[in-house]
Enzyme design. Sequence first.
Site, PDB file in Angstrom:
ATOM      1  N   VAL A 169      -4.251  18.380  16.991  1.00  0.00           N
ATOM      2  CA  VAL A 169      -5.087  17.481  17.796  1.00  0.00           C
ATOM      3  C   VAL A 169      -4.617  17.388  19.251  1.00  0.00           C
ATOM      4  CG1 VAL A 169      -5.866  16.112  15.833  1.00  0.00           C
ATOM      5  CG2 VAL A 169      -3.849  15.367  17.084  1.00  0.00           C
ATOM      6  N   LYS A 201     -19.539   2.953  -3.863  1.00  0.00           N
ATOM      7  CA  LYS A 201     -19.537   4.280  -3.246  1.00  0.00           C
ATOM      8  C   LYS A 201     -20.958   4.849  -3.150  1.00  0.00           C
ATOM      9  CE  LYS A 201     -14.821   5.185  -4.773  1.00  0.00           C
ATOM     10  NZ  LYS A 201     -13.975   5.740  -5.842  1.00  0.00           N
ATOM     11  N   ASP A 206     -16.772  -0.008  -8.611  1.00  0.00           N
ATOM     12  CA  ASP A 206     -16.221   0.891  -7.585  1.00  0.00           C
ATOM     13  C   ASP A 206     -17.217   2.036  -7.305  1.00  0.00           C
ATOM     14  OD1 ASP A 206     -13.875   1.992  -6.017  1.00  0.00           O
ATOM     15  OD2 ASP A 206     -14.172   3.616  -7.453  1.00  0.00           O
ATOM     16  N   VAL A 243     -15.266   6.674  -0.017  1.00  0.00           N
ATOM     17  CA  VAL A 243     -16.247   7.166  -0.980  1.00  0.00           C
ATOM     18  C   VAL A 243     -15.651   8.113  -2.004  1.00  0.00           C
ATOM     19  CG1 VAL A 243     -18.352   8.493  -1.301  1.00  0.00           C
ATOM     20  CG2 VAL A 243     -18.264   6.748   0.437  1.00  0.00           C
ATOM     21  N   GLY A 259      -1.508   5.341 -10.801  1.00  0.00           N
ATOM     22  CA  GLY A 259      -1.912   4.776  -9.505  1.00  0.00           C
ATOM     23  C   GLY A 259      -3.357   5.049  -9.136  1.00  0.00           C
TER      24      GLY A 259
HETATM   25  N1  HSE Z   1      -9.920   3.330  -8.371  1.00  0.00           N
HETATM   26  C1  HSE Z   1     -10.597   4.346  -7.640  1.00  0.00           C
HETATM   27  C2  HSE Z   1     -10.858   5.511  -8.560  1.00  0.00           C
HETATM   28  C3  HSE Z   1      -9.740   4.771  -6.479  1.00  0.00           C
HETATM   29  O1  HSE Z   1     -10.338   5.508  -9.689  1.00  0.00           O
HETATM   30  O2  HSE Z   1     -11.588   6.413  -8.205  1.00  0.00           O
HETATM   31  C4  HSE Z   1     -10.470   5.478  -5.406  1.00  0.00           C
HETATM   32  O3  HSE Z   1     -11.543   4.756  -4.911  1.00  0.00           O
END
Ligand code: HSE
Length: 402
Positions: free
Chosen positions: A31, A200, A196, A127, A182
């Site tokens: 960059v 998105k 979630d 997203v 995680g």
């Molecule tokens: N908890 C979300 C997933 C993380 O499992 O896709 C990313 O948005």
Amino acid sequence: MINVAILGYGTVGSGVYEILDTNAQNIARKVGKAVSVRHVLDLRDFDTHPRKEIFTKNYDDILNDASVSIVVETIGGVEPAYTFTKKALLAGKSVVTSNKELVAKCGTELLAIAKEKNVNYLFEARVGGGIPIIRPLHKCLAANNVTEIFGILNGTTNYILTQMIHNNKSFEEALSEAQEKGYAERNPAADVEGHDACRKISILASLAFGEAQDSEKVYTEGITKITLDDVKLAGRLGYVIKLIGYTRHQNGKTLCRVSPMLIKKGTPLAMVEDVFNAIMVRGDSVGDVMFYGRGAGKLPTASAVLGDVLDIVSASENKNFIWSEGVIENCESHLEADGAMFIRADGVSIDEVRALFGEGCIFADSDEQVAFIAPAQKEAHMIEKINKLGDNVKSYIRVMQG
Ligand code: HSE
């Protein structure tokens, strides 16, 4: 030198720090400027961190530091992320975020402030985790009239379903594995209940069709009711079950929906497994384009956040994406859409099923239960017929056509 401040040193925030630290030279080469983390805001103590001096608990340290031009918000949730973001934009700082909830709830307002202040509010990571989708949709595919977007938008639920399909694992066991890795949100209900994925697909619909989709009004079903019986019987019919975010725009109306769906084995979406996400964009000129990659996890998400940061650093123009306020009359109900349905029931004969749903039903080989795909029809009519079978129906799941 570009100075960045990170709000929240959790999974994504620490990933952003780590990539900027590890790839500093490479980034500067690409960059043309060094990008350095000047402050990190977090309520916890980081006394053993090699750069402990950059940690602060006071947001004003960031707001009043004129040398900070980009704020990375990885706190999550609406507050205090909303207040911090608004203040940063009003102070003339660009904000990059991975915060799905905030963009879904307050995106229209924050984008308007960013536009007025001639700074950026970017959210590539919110997203598809690590998958670049927002910028390609907005720029590379800009010449297209996008008609449909659908795909696997949540890594946690895809991981769980993959474990159920291939390893006969229980829902709970697979969820706790996803949490250990995680992938899951702080509250896993946001993943498994489909919220979630809903946030998105709402953002993708807003971007693609130019009108805000209110995620709270989008029909959303998660995967908590999917059983190993559904997985097994769908498998016998030649399908896998995936959680699909779906949106299309036709005749001036937008349909937006999140639900589990049967996907034909061997098709591209059926082969997307574990934490991977895939987003199919259908454009009138380009045809189908599929974006595939890791949809969750520390470094993939941080990689997308930094894609936005570096885009701001390497070009001077304002890159905000804009959509107008949503109009409820322009939303198409899922009940109006045509589609086939997988139905699993007890105590119902094949003749009864045929009499109700027609001769076109396709039955799975099963001794104890009847499991079949009812041919495509308007969803409102399909559900009326399903209701006639009462408690005999154990589950029903939409089937992806084509
Ligand atoms: N908890 C979300 C997933 C993380 O499992 O896709 C990313 O948005």
